[in-house]
Motif scaffolding. Structure first.
Motif: not given
Length: 120
Positions: A4-11, A50-63
């Motif tokens: 699993i890849i977990i993508a979020d900008d909140e630690h 698991l993909l957050d939408i609001m992230m820096p650089n490249l957001d979840g929609y674009s990913a």
């Protein structure tokens, strides 16, 4: 072992999800934005992202758009995990091809069950 890849900008979110998924036997990879997700996908095919939408650089929609274009990832389950809980946001995420859309705050236990059910 499921990957699993977990993508979020909140630690804190990353730490609690990483702990829970490892405890449940997952091989966990952490990404802090969409670019890091795509970097992982160069060398691996996860079972779940698991993909957050609001992230820096490249957001979840674009990913998600990039993920959906990659034939080798067609069996990878993508779940949006987002604070964006407007029905239009949820509809957009699912129309783009996400397998599920979970809004924050969420229950890790329910999230885990939902993922397990996807694999029958």
């Amino acid at each position: 072992m499921r990957k699993i890849i977990i993508a979020d900008d909140e630690h804190k979110i990353l730490m609690s999800l990483e702990y829970s998924f490892k405890k449940n036997g997952y091989d966990v990879y952490i990404a802090r934005d969409g670019t890091e997700v795509l970097d992982f996908l160069q060398t691996m095919v996860p079972d779940v992202i698991l993909l957050d939408i609001m992230m820096p650089n490249l957001d979840g929609y674009s990913a998600l758009e990039a993920i959906k274009k990659d034939e080798k990832l067609k069996d990878t389950k993508v779940i949006f995990l987002s604070a964006k809980n407007n029905p239009r946001d949820i509809e957009k995420g699912l129309e783009m091809g996400a397998d599920a859309y979970v809004t924050k705050p969420y229950s890790i236990k329910k999230l885990m069950q939902q993922i397990e059910e996807m694999f029958g």
